[in-house]
Write a protein that holds these residues in place. Structure first.
Motif, mmCIF file in Angstrom:
data_model
loop_
_atom_site.group_PDB
_atom_site.id
_atom_site.type_symbol
_atom_site.label_atom_id
_atom_site.label_comp_id
_atom_site.label_asym_id
_atom_site.label_seq_id
_atom_site.Cartn_x
_atom_site.Cartn_y
_atom_site.Cartn_z
ATOM 1 N N GLN A 17 -2.855 -8.427 5.755
ATOM 2 C CA GLN A 17 -2.481 -7.082 6.161
ATOM 3 C C GLN A 17 -3.707 -6.167 6.179
ATOM 4 N N GLN A 18 -3.563 -5.062 6.889
ATOM 5 C CA GLN A 18 -4.650 -4.098 7.005
ATOM 6 C C GLN A 18 -4.924 -3.440 5.664
ATOM 7 N N GLY A 19 -6.197 -3.299 5.312
ATOM 8 C CA GLY A 19 -6.569 -2.632 4.081
ATOM 9 C C GLY A 19 -6.473 -1.121 4.211
ATOM 10 N N ALA A 20 -6.606 -0.428 3.101
ATOM 11 C CA ALA A 20 -6.554 1.036 3.103
ATOM 12 C C ALA A 20 -7.869 1.595 3.644
ATOM 13 N N PRO A 21 -7.819 2.641 4.478
ATOM 14 C CA PRO A 21 -9.058 3.209 5.022
ATOM 15 C C PRO A 21 -9.881 3.892 3.943
ATOM 16 N N GLN A 22 -11.188 3.959 4.165
ATOM 17 C CA GLN A 22 -12.084 4.648 3.246
ATOM 18 C C GLN A 22 -12.742 5.870 3.880
ATOM 19 N N TYR A 23 -12.775 5.907 5.201
ATOM 20 C CA TYR A 23 -13.380 7.049 5.891
ATOM 21 C C TYR A 23 -12.794 7.163 7.294
ATOM 22 N N GLU A 24 -12.971 8.331 7.887
ATOM 23 C CA GLU A 24 -12.518 8.576 9.260
ATOM 24 C C GLU A 24 -13.611 9.359 9.996
ATOM 25 N N VAL A 25 -13.990 8.871 11.164
ATOM 26 C CA VAL A 25 -14.968 9.579 11.999
ATOM 27 C C VAL A 25 -14.294 9.958 13.310
ATOM 28 N N SER A 115 -14.689 13.121 9.327
ATOM 29 C CA SER A 115 -13.685 14.165 9.149
ATOM 30 C C SER A 115 -12.776 13.943 7.936
ATOM 31 N N ARG A 116 -12.801 12.735 7.362
ATOM 32 C CA ARG A 116 -11.891 12.447 6.240
ATOM 33 C C ARG A 116 -12.488 11.328 5.394
ATOM 34 N N ASP A 117 -12.257 11.396 4.085
ATOM 35 C CA ASP A 117 -12.789 10.382 3.177
ATOM 36 C C ASP A 117 -11.757 10.094 2.086
ATOM 37 N N TRP A 118 -11.580 8.803 1.804
ATOM 38 C CA TRP A 118 -10.583 8.401 0.814
ATOM 39 C C TRP A 118 -11.213 7.990 -0.506
ATOM 40 N N THR A 119 -12.560 8.019 -0.584
ATOM 41 C CA THR A 119 -13.216 7.574 -1.813
ATOM 42 C C THR A 119 -13.475 8.720 -2.788
ATOM 43 N N ILE A 120 -13.382 9.959 -2.316
ATOM 44 C CA ILE A 120 -13.631 11.113 -3.190
ATOM 45 C C ILE A 120 -12.465 11.323 -4.144
ATOM 46 N N ASN A 121 -11.265 11.367 -3.584
ATOM 47 C CA ASN A 121 -10.059 11.587 -4.374
ATOM 48 C C ASN A 121 -9.089 10.452 -4.075
ATOM 49 N N GLY A 122 -9.212 9.398 -4.853
ATOM 50 C CA GLY A 122 -8.408 8.205 -4.605
ATOM 51 C C GLY A 122 -6.925 8.408 -4.797
#
Length: 372
Positions: A17-25, A115-122
């Motif tokens: 399955q697809q993993g969780a995203p870590q960033y968005e550009v 535009s978005r990051d998932w590693t700052i606030n998990g």
């Protein structure tokens, strides 16, 4: 050592399955986008439903970092490790994906920042909105000036390009590096075509040459002499009175230069898709039977542009004649042309930038398909 996106994608193979995203550009484009989302290993391309005019963040790409960056220092000896730039292409994994999207669809596409990051606030499943390296992009060049009018009618069909893009991680490492470099040069040519068409010509030729360099030249013995006769007619004429041994010696000396030009011409001959389906009036059409000769002229112009700063002839730097309804001229009109105190015969400006763009993209996409 493959490119970042290639290694990252291969690391994601075999997952259920697809993993969780870590960033968005954000990916900027002046083309309209339909379909999606498009899942490509650790990457997802989403349609933002933006108005494509003038230049908007038409897509967003979310990704994961599955492969760590190479170490510069040996963790045990603390010594510097040998350097390696074999996969370098001057960009990020997002730049790779944007270039592959650009080539597969034949549209302008460029990364505009994170535009978005998932590693700052998990703890936030929606990710942290960020404004990193964000720079709103506009299409370079004068407003209303479009040297590549055909690309303005192309669409990004995210569902339609999936099969081609999915072949990328299956391609051999060295060929994948060449594909990314060629795609980035093609993409750069599209982006800057209206601002600096001379640069666009150089980038388009470089894209073909990058792909062609993955093939053997086969210039040994008699093949070198034949290539000298075909590719350097003026030098061959000067050698008319020379004996066979002298001609062979000159051909061997010229082999490095002949190899590069021969690869370029042969690549276009092998991978071109022929004339476009919609063609203009006969007097505006390119003579496709003389394609090898046209490629030799273009390669010569590119060499002059790189080595002595002489731009491509002015007629090749101008918008093609025509309309969207009646089609666009495949070659500059007239049997001679002049500009800035210089003049050229028609054989020196064999085709328009628009014609060459279509030729280059057709060759590169066909080569990409055969790589897989």
């Amino acid at each position: 050592m493959g490119t970042i996106a290639w290694k990252n994608w291969r690391a994601a193979r075999g997952r259920k399955q697809q993993g969780a995203p870590q960033y968005e550009v954000l990916l900027y484009s002046d083309a309209s986008v339909r379909g999606g989302p498009l899942v490509l290993g650790p990457y997802s391309i989403l349609n933002t439903l933006a108005d494509p005019s003038p230049m908007m963040p038409a897509m967003a790409m979310r990704g994961e970092h599955l492969v760590k960056m190479p170490d510069l220092v040996d963790p045990q000896t603390k010594e510097l490790l040998p350097t390696n730039s074999k996969a370098y292409h001057g960009g990020t994994a997002a730049d790779e994906m944007a270039a592959l999207l650009s080539l597969s669809c034949g549209v302008r596409c460029r990364v505009g920042g994170t535009s978005r990051d998932w590693t700052i606030n998990g703890n936030d499943p929606y990710g942290q909105p960020v404004f990193w390296d964000m720079h709103p992009l506009r299409r370079p060049g004068s407003s209303g000036q479009e040297l590549l009018p055909r690309i303005t009618t192309r669409k990004v069909d995210l569902n339609g390009i999936q099969d081609l893009l999915l072949t990328f991680p299956e391609i051999a490492e060295s060929k994948a590096i060449a594909l990314v470099r060629a795609a980035r040069m093609y993409s750069n040519a599209l982006w800057w075509s209206n601002e600096d068409p001379n640069f666009a010509w150089i980038q388009f030729v470089g894209a073909i040459e990058t792909a062609a360099n993955t093939r053997r030249s086969g210039l040994q013995g008699g093949a070198a002499i034949k290539a000298l006769e075909e590719l350097e007619p003026k030098l061959w004429a000067a050698l008319e009175a020379a004996d066979g041994s002298t001609k062979q010696d000159v051909a061997e000396i010229m082999v490095p230069n002949l190899k590069a030009q021969k690869k370029f011409v042969s690549f276009v001959a092998d991978y071109n898709q022929g004339p476009p389906e919609t063609r203009p009036a006969e007097f505006q059409q390119l003579d496709w039977l003389k394609l090898d000769s046209h490629m030799q002229v273009i390669y010569g112009h590119r060499s002059n542009a790189l080595h002595d700063g002489t731009p491509f002839p002015a007629p090749m730097l101008q918008k093609p004649y025509g309309t969207y309804e009646e089609g666009w001229s495949e070659r500059p009109l007239g049997i001679t042309a002049s500009s800035g105190g210089s003049s050229w015969d028609a054989h020196e400006y064999p085709m328009t930038l628009q014609t060459f763009e279509e030729l280059v993209r057709g060759c590169l996409v066909e080569w990409w398909k055969r790589l897989s």
